[in-house]
Design a protein around this motif. Sequence first.
Motif, PDB file in Angstrom:
ATOM      1  N   GLY A  57       0.813  -1.214   0.000  1.00 56.92           N
ATOM      2  CA  GLY A  57       0.000   0.000   0.000  1.00 56.92           C
ATOM      3  C   GLY A  57       0.843   1.259   0.000  1.00 56.92           C
ATOM      4  O   GLY A  57       2.048   1.239  -0.292  1.00 56.92           O
ATOM      5  N   GLN A  58       0.218   2.372   0.359  1.00 55.48           N
ATOM      6  CA  GLN A  58       0.862   3.684   0.273  1.00 55.48           C
ATOM      7  C   GLN A  58       2.089   3.788   1.167  1.00 55.48           C
ATOM      8  O   GLN A  58       3.099   4.367   0.780  1.00 55.48           O
ATOM      9  N   PHE A  59       2.026   3.218   2.356  1.00 62.20           N
ATOM     10  CA  PHE A  59       3.164   3.370   3.275  1.00 62.20           C
ATOM     11  C   PHE A  59       4.379   2.589   2.767  1.00 62.20           C
ATOM     12  O   PHE A  59       5.502   3.103   2.774  1.00 62.20           O
ATOM     13  N   ASP A  80       0.882  -8.878  -1.724  1.00 58.53           N
ATOM     14  CA  ASP A  80      -0.301  -8.124  -1.296  1.00 58.53           C
ATOM     15  C   ASP A  80      -1.520  -8.960  -1.686  1.00 58.53           C
ATOM     16  O   ASP A  80      -1.487  -9.664  -2.704  1.00 58.53           O
ATOM     17  N   ALA A 117       3.531  -4.428   6.270  1.00 58.42           N
ATOM     18  CA  ALA A 117       2.798  -3.149   6.172  1.00 58.42           C
ATOM     19  C   ALA A 117       1.410  -3.410   5.582  1.00 58.42           C
ATOM     20  O   ALA A 117       0.952  -2.697   4.696  1.00 58.42           O
ATOM     21  N   ASN A 119      -2.798  -4.871   6.554  1.00 53.00           N
ATOM     22  CA  ASN A 119      -3.851  -4.420   7.486  1.00 53.00           C
ATOM     23  C   ASN A 119      -3.462  -4.785   8.922  1.00 53.00           C
ATOM     24  O   ASN A 119      -2.726  -5.745   9.160  1.00 53.00           O
ATOM     25  N   HIS A 120      -4.010  -4.040   9.887  1.00 52.93           N
ATOM     26  CA  HIS A 120      -3.551  -4.168  11.276  1.00 52.93           C
ATOM     27  C   HIS A 120      -3.781  -5.545  11.884  1.00 52.93           C
ATOM     28  O   HIS A 120      -2.948  -6.048  12.631  1.00 52.93           O
ATOM     29  N   HIS A 123      -0.923  -8.175  11.221  1.00 57.03           N
ATOM     30  CA  HIS A 123       0.478  -7.931  11.575  1.00 57.03           C
ATOM     31  C   HIS A 123       1.080  -9.017  12.470  1.00 57.03           C
ATOM     32  O   HIS A 123       2.149  -9.563  12.177  1.00 57.03           O
ATOM     33  N   TYR A 126       1.526 -12.585  10.880  1.00 64.24           N
ATOM     34  CA  TYR A 126       2.615 -12.585   9.896  1.00 64.24           C
ATOM     35  C   TYR A 126       3.976 -12.477  10.599  1.00 64.24           C
ATOM     36  O   TYR A 126       4.937 -13.165  10.243  1.00 64.24           O
ATOM     37  N   GLU A 140       4.973  -3.008  11.073  1.00 65.27           N
ATOM     38  CA  GLU A 140       4.389  -1.673  11.206  1.00 65.27           C
ATOM     39  C   GLU A 140       3.432  -1.624  12.389  1.00 65.27           C
ATOM     40  O   GLU A 140       2.973  -2.649  12.884  1.00 65.27           O
ATOM     41  N   LYS A 141       3.147  -0.427  12.834  1.00 62.95           N
ATOM     42  CA  LYS A 141       2.208  -0.258  13.947  1.00 62.95           C
ATOM     43  C   LYS A 141       0.795  -0.544  13.469  1.00 62.95           C
ATOM     44  O   LYS A 141       0.503  -0.289  12.293  1.00 62.95           O
ATOM     45  N   ASN A 169       7.604   5.205  14.771  1.00 61.12           N
ATOM     46  CA  ASN A 169       8.763   5.974  14.302  1.00 61.12           C
ATOM     47  C   ASN A 169       9.110   7.214  15.124  1.00 61.12           C
ATOM     48  O   ASN A 169      10.252   7.664  15.094  1.00 61.12           O
ATOM     49  N   TRP A 206     -10.933   1.147   6.215  1.00 61.70           N
ATOM     50  CA  TRP A 206     -10.629  -0.092   6.953  1.00 61.70           C
ATOM     51  C   TRP A 206     -10.050   0.167   8.344  1.00 61.70           C
ATOM     52  O   TRP A 206     -10.185  -0.674   9.239  1.00 61.70           O
ATOM     53  N   TYR A 207      -9.419   1.321   8.573  1.00 59.50           N
ATOM     54  CA  TYR A 207      -8.888   1.643   9.915  1.00 59.50           C
ATOM     55  C   TYR A 207      -9.993   1.604  10.969  1.00 59.50           C
ATOM     56  O   TYR A 207      -9.739   1.375  12.131  1.00 59.50           O
ATOM     57  N   HIS A 323      10.850   8.388  10.294  1.00 53.18           N
ATOM     58  CA  HIS A 323      10.610   7.251   9.398  1.00 53.18           C
ATOM     59  C   HIS A 323      11.905   6.623   8.890  1.00 53.18           C
ATOM     60  O   HIS A 323      12.016   5.399   8.807  1.00 53.18           O
TER      61      HIS A 323
HETATM   62  N1  LIG Z   1       4.609   4.411  10.851  1.00 53.86           N
HETATM   63  C1  LIG Z   1       3.814   5.271  10.243  1.00 53.86           C
HETATM   64  O1  LIG Z   1       3.938   6.476  10.396  1.00 53.86           O
HETATM   65  C2  LIG Z   1       2.736   4.755   9.306  1.00 53.86           C
HETATM   66  C3  LIG Z   1       2.064   5.656   8.470  1.00 53.86           C
HETATM   67  C4  LIG Z   1       1.082   5.146   7.620  1.00 53.86           C
HETATM   68  C5  LIG Z   1       0.773   3.799   7.642  1.00 53.86           C
HETATM   69  N2  LIG Z   1       1.451   2.976   8.500  1.00 53.86           N
HETATM   70  C6  LIG Z   1       1.101   1.546   8.584  1.00 53.86           C
HETATM   71  O2  LIG Z   1       1.432   0.886   7.360  1.00 53.86           O
HETATM   72  C7  LIG Z   1       0.479  -0.139   7.114  1.00 53.86           C
HETATM   73  C8  LIG Z   1      -0.156   0.070   5.761  1.00 53.86           C
HETATM   74  O3  LIG Z   1      -0.810   1.318   5.751  1.00 53.86           O
HETATM   75  P1  LIG Z   1      -1.088   2.072   4.378  1.00 53.86           P
HETATM   76  O4  LIG Z   1      -1.278   3.491   4.703  1.00 53.86           O
HETATM   77  O5  LIG Z   1      -0.056   1.700   3.367  1.00 53.86           O
HETATM   78  O6  LIG Z   1      -2.507   1.442   3.978  1.00 53.86           O
HETATM   79  P2  LIG Z   1      -3.006   1.017   2.535  1.00 53.86           P
HETATM   80  O7  LIG Z   1      -4.453   0.735   2.679  1.00 53.86           O
HETATM   81  O8  LIG Z   1      -2.554   1.992   1.519  1.00 53.86           O
HETATM   82  O9  LIG Z   1      -2.204  -0.345   2.264  1.00 53.86           O
HETATM   83  C9  LIG Z   1      -2.461  -1.550   2.897  1.00 53.86           C
HETATM   84  C10 LIG Z   1      -2.154  -2.649   1.884  1.00 53.86           C
HETATM   85  O10 LIG Z   1      -2.222  -3.920   2.532  1.00 53.86           O
HETATM   86  C11 LIG Z   1      -2.914  -4.821   1.666  1.00 53.86           C
HETATM   87  N3  LIG Z   1      -3.490  -5.873   2.502  1.00 53.86           N
HETATM   88  C12 LIG Z   1      -4.639  -5.831   3.213  1.00 53.86           C
HETATM   89  N4  LIG Z   1      -4.794  -6.978   3.895  1.00 53.86           N
HETATM   90  C13 LIG Z   1      -3.704  -7.731   3.624  1.00 53.86           C
HETATM   91  C14 LIG Z   1      -3.276  -9.005   4.069  1.00 53.86           C
HETATM   92  N5  LIG Z   1      -3.996  -9.703   4.960  1.00 53.86           N
HETATM   93  N6  LIG Z   1      -2.106  -9.485   3.610  1.00 53.86           N
HETATM   94  C15 LIG Z   1      -1.350  -8.762   2.740  1.00 53.86           C
HETATM   95  N7  LIG Z   1      -1.703  -7.549   2.287  1.00 53.86           N
HETATM   96  C16 LIG Z   1      -2.870  -7.042   2.730  1.00 53.86           C
HETATM   97  C17 LIG Z   1      -3.937  -3.970   0.953  1.00 53.86           C
HETATM   98  O11 LIG Z   1      -4.366  -4.587  -0.263  1.00 53.86           O
HETATM   99  C18 LIG Z   1      -3.156  -2.692   0.722  1.00 53.86           C
HETATM  100  O12 LIG Z   1      -2.454  -2.697  -0.505  1.00 53.86           O
HETATM  101  C19 LIG Z   1      -0.517  -0.072   8.269  1.00 53.86           C
HETATM  102  O13 LIG Z   1      -0.120  -0.966   9.248  1.00 53.86           O
HETATM  103  C20 LIG Z   1      -0.380   1.329   8.777  1.00 53.86           C
HETATM  104  O14 LIG Z   1      -0.747   1.465  10.128  1.00 53.86           O
HETATM  105  C21 LIG Z   1       2.428   3.420   9.295  1.00 53.86           C
END
Ligand SMILES: NC(=O)c1ccc[n+]([C@@H]2O[C@H](COP(=O)([O-])OP(=O)(O)OC[C@H]3O[C@@H](n4cnc5c(N)ncnc54)[C@H](O)[C@@H]3O)[C@@H](O)[C@H]2O)c1
Length: 375
Positions: A57-59, A80, A117, A119-120, A123, A126, A140-141, A169, A206-207, A323
């Motif tokens: 995902g984005q992170f 993913d 990284a 879904n919560h 974590h 895995y 990730e958190k 972070n 989803w959060y 980060h």
């Molecule tokens: N440390 C930070 O500052 C920070 C900031 C943003 C996000 N995060 C964490 O990073 C993680 C991802 O967040 P995001 O913003 O990228 O969200 P996002 O929704 O953009 O990405 C999540 C990705 O995980 C995939 N996914 C969902 N369930 C899955 C599974 N069971 N197995 C494998 N892949 C799966 C989704 O298809 C998606 O591509 C989260 O844990 C979020 O809390 C941390």
Amino acid sequence: MAGRYMLREARKVFRFLEIYGVGRVIYKVNGRIRTHISFPTWRLRKATEGVGIIGCGQFAYSTIAYYLAEKGISIYTCYDTDIDRSKSFAKAHNVSKISKSIDEVISENEKKYIYIASNHASHAEYAVNALIRGHYVHCEKPVAVSVDQLAELRRAVKSGCGHLFAGYNRPFSGAIRLLKSVIKDAPGPLTLSCFVVGHFLPADHWYRNKGEGTRICGNAGHWIDLAVHILCWGTLPDKWGIHLTWSNPDVRDENVVITLVSERGDLINIVMSARAEPFEGINETINLQIGGVSAKIDDFRSLTIWDDDKIIRRKYFPKDVGHKMSVLQMFCRDPAREWREVEISTLLMLCIAEMVERGYNFKSFSIAEECRRIC
Ligand SMILES: NC(=O)c1ccc[n+]([C@@H]2O[C@H](COP(=O)([O-])OP(=O)(O)OC[C@H]3O[C@@H](n4cnc5c(N)ncnc54)[C@H](O)[C@@H]3O)[C@@H](O)[C@H]2O)c1
């Protein structure tokens, strides 16, 4: 209408350039729109074939992959549940192999570096699987969304097979590290106030799902963890009172005030506001006082410390929320952050998540008693 939207997005990009610098903004923008570009490979070394990413995902795209590339570390595999996400991530970051299952990512037994990284709720499971294989794991958190998950994670950490690093972070930010060097011996109690303007999330994001720990696990965990980290520079009081005040009883995990008061008189206050989408993204103002030291962190872009008659001022460009160091923990020689801190902050966070879920405004919390639940 479309023109106004484009103009607004363009202004946002310019504003982000002032905050994050060119390189990171290119990653952030591409992470959102998933163009078909591949980032240049000239910086990458081949030696790190063991890096695997779970959750593209984005992170993972704009933060994990960015800092790995900056360090010259290539990604070997990614996974993913959404194959389009894996494909666009793999193409952009020159990933050698797209894995079709979690087992494929973690099954090989040579030393591997796994980033989780997704879904919560996924974590902890895995991370346990990867740790049992003896891998280095960056989770990730939040590292868990239930006490049972945390207990299982603890068992895997204690087995000594692998190494676990949490994605909280803030403790790695330049501001917090400098603050630590100034106040490390200051006696408590601590007063800490965090005012956070978070992202505006749609109702079906989803959060918000209960099974994912709501925004308490998704967002508030950061400042709960930061508070525990700062308290651990000295002695950590055992007994706490947790007070919650929400503005809307139907949505209790945002626009909420979390207040923690210790038996010693420490006072922690976290205000999480999410009334509208902040144009520059999440924004945090942190004030604290301990002993003769007071400090103010303005969005991790500037820090002022008043240490009796001394004053220290710092500016951070790009914005340093920690980060880079957090993502690269697994490759650093510095002693890792004490895992116990993350366990305590996770227990506190889970207690608050439960209070929000059940609608409790007050609860007593003993760190020693809670820790026994996961032993
Ligand atoms: N440390 C930070 O500052 C920070 C900031 C943003 C996000 N995060 C964490 O990073 C993680 C991802 O967040 P995001 O913003 O990228 O969200 P996002 O929704 O953009 O990405 C999540 C990705 O995980 C995939 N996914 C969902 N369930 C899955 C599974 N069971 N197995 C494998 N892949 C799966 C989704 O298809 C998606 O591509 C989260 O844990 C979020 O809390 C941390």
